[in-house]
Design an enzyme around this catalytic site. Sequence first.
Site, PDB file in Angstrom:
ATOM      1  N   GLU A 186      -1.328   3.895  -8.313  1.00 39.88           N
ATOM      2  CA  GLU A 186      -0.877   5.011  -7.473  1.00 39.88           C
ATOM      3  C   GLU A 186       0.284   5.701  -8.174  1.00 39.88           C
ATOM      4  OE1 GLU A 186      -1.508   5.907  -4.008  1.00 39.88           O
ATOM      5  OE2 GLU A 186      -3.209   4.549  -3.838  1.00 39.88           O
ATOM      6  N   LYS A 196      -7.278  -3.442   3.851  1.00 45.04           N
ATOM      7  CA  LYS A 196      -5.990  -2.779   4.070  1.00 45.04           C
ATOM      8  C   LYS A 196      -5.559  -2.932   5.522  1.00 45.04           C
ATOM      9  CE  LYS A 196      -8.299   1.694   4.694  1.00 45.04           C
ATOM     10  NZ  LYS A 196      -8.502   3.047   4.127  1.00 45.04           N
ATOM     11  N   ARG A 240     -16.708   0.011  -0.870  1.00 45.67           N
ATOM     12  CA  ARG A 240     -15.741  -0.412   0.145  1.00 45.67           C
ATOM     13  C   ARG A 240     -16.206  -1.771   0.640  1.00 45.67           C
ATOM     14  NH1 ARG A 240     -12.062   2.664   2.542  1.00 45.67           N
ATOM     15  NH2 ARG A 240     -13.125   4.627   2.075  1.00 45.67           N
ATOM     16  N   LYS A 250       0.868  -1.186   0.000  1.00 48.28           N
ATOM     17  CA  LYS A 250       0.000   0.000   0.000  1.00 48.28           C
ATOM     18  C   LYS A 250       0.898   1.226   0.000  1.00 48.28           C
ATOM     19  CE  LYS A 250      -4.021   2.144   2.069  1.00 48.28           C
ATOM     20  NZ  LYS A 250      -3.577   3.461   1.601  1.00 48.28           N
ATOM     21  N   ARG A 289      -4.035   8.161  -5.666  1.00 42.35           N
ATOM     22  CA  ARG A 289      -4.704   7.177  -6.502  1.00 42.35           C
ATOM     23  C   ARG A 289      -4.869   7.758  -7.902  1.00 42.35           C
ATOM     24  NH1 ARG A 289      -8.460   3.138  -4.635  1.00 42.35           N
ATOM     25  NH2 ARG A 289      -8.845   1.692  -6.356  1.00 42.35           N
TER      26      ARG A 289
END
Length: 507
Positions: A260, A377, A371, A211, A216
């Site tokens: 990202e 995460k 979500r 991550k 993003r």
Amino acid sequence: MLLADLVATSAQVAATRSRLVKIAALAEVLRRAAPDEIEIVTSYLAGSLRQRRTGVGWRSARATVAPADEPSLTAIEVDAAFAELAELSGPGSQLARKARLDALMARATADEQRWLAGLITGETRQGALDGVMVDALVKASGLPAADVRRAVMLAGGTGPVAVAALSDGADAVARIGLVVGRPVRPMLAASAKTVAEAMASLGGEVAVEAKLDGIRVQVHRDGDDIRVFTRSLDEVTDRLPDVVEAVAALPARRLILDGEALALDAAGRPRPFQETAARSMSSDAETVRGRTPMTPYFFDLLARDDAELLDLPARERAARLAELVPDADRVSRIVTDDVAVAEDFAAAVLASGHEGVVLKSLDAPYEAGRRGSSWVKVKPVHTLDLVVLAVEWGSGRRHGLLSNIHLGARDPATGGFVMLGKTFKGMTDAMLTWQTERFLALEDHRDDWTVYLRPEQVVEIAFDGLQRSTRYPGGLALRFARVLRYRDDKTASEADTIETVRLLAGM
């Protein structure tokens, strides 16, 4: 439709905890909206303006003119006024913007002024943001929920789908598809405290991905036309030429990539997040060229050439991504069912300077805009013991309660406190009731919006990181701060210092 109708509906929605009651109230307003009002009403009752940027900052959002006695503003008039504000630029634009905002606010009642200020700042807290609005649209239109949600995902917003559903029905909604060049809502991750917890929730073999602490990016390519969008679907193509260049080199005619972008130092470690954020926000060509390059890392492929890949399982999308994008431009990942292996990978990711890991089900489709439980995460949580310096009155369901707290770190050099930000996150109803009584007892002085306190109450705050900020005198601001608990066992003299905060920020 009068703006007052929307304000009244917002208050009704904020006054109840029942999701069904919220949905019913919103659906009733949607049914009453005229065709040219539907998109405006949908956006406003979901807590945002249609214009992504108006040039009105949080400091100037609150009305400085006397309110009107009776409501007269319509939703269409308000939307047109903000559209004009958004178009102002150049010398004198700030004064012109202030004059036009004052003219708008002068026609608004006191309740409308407060509600408009919340829309401008994104602080309309009524318990009915976009997820509830989508359900209200389902109820108002009578269309299948799955069809409406998929259309919202592919359209990038609820407003256009509301217009299609309420004006033209099922066929119009069905025609909303994946379009290269039109951003879709990004898939989001749920949270877990540990890698083991995340693996248990997913079950079996999973992908574990780094991550990254970047921005993003969703990149669309149609031939030589390459466009880059952020998580909020703002276009930033001209600000990220490095990303455009990387995608231009890929062997495909049409693409939609998810990933990202971040700034790296000479050793390949991520630079502070604010440098990445500043690069993505600047549109000045000279500034963009003079800054550290932005490196893209992709982790998903939603379309390639004539194939739409959204509904394929994640393992197949990952395989197609690997065929297309070089290793150096993909997020690092492993596939495992071994908790110890996953934890070792997470430790290595953290040691390299990144945020944490995302664990992903290998069988899940790309659930854009949701979500869900397919991505989880895991990242370490930072905490600080800070002092409450002031608190703002709440709105909506929190009306009459002190809600948004101003947070300060102790400064031994001056004997005072340095403000690091605000938060209203993490507060239970019991906490809100307690802190209202507590903070009124600590009141030093107040204005119409804020009660300023004697600096005595310590609060434990969790946050995701720190970033440089010109808004606060310490030059730092907390990212995603939320209340964990109030520390009655600590005095203000035991709160964390600004030096501790600076050390955390690497300053």
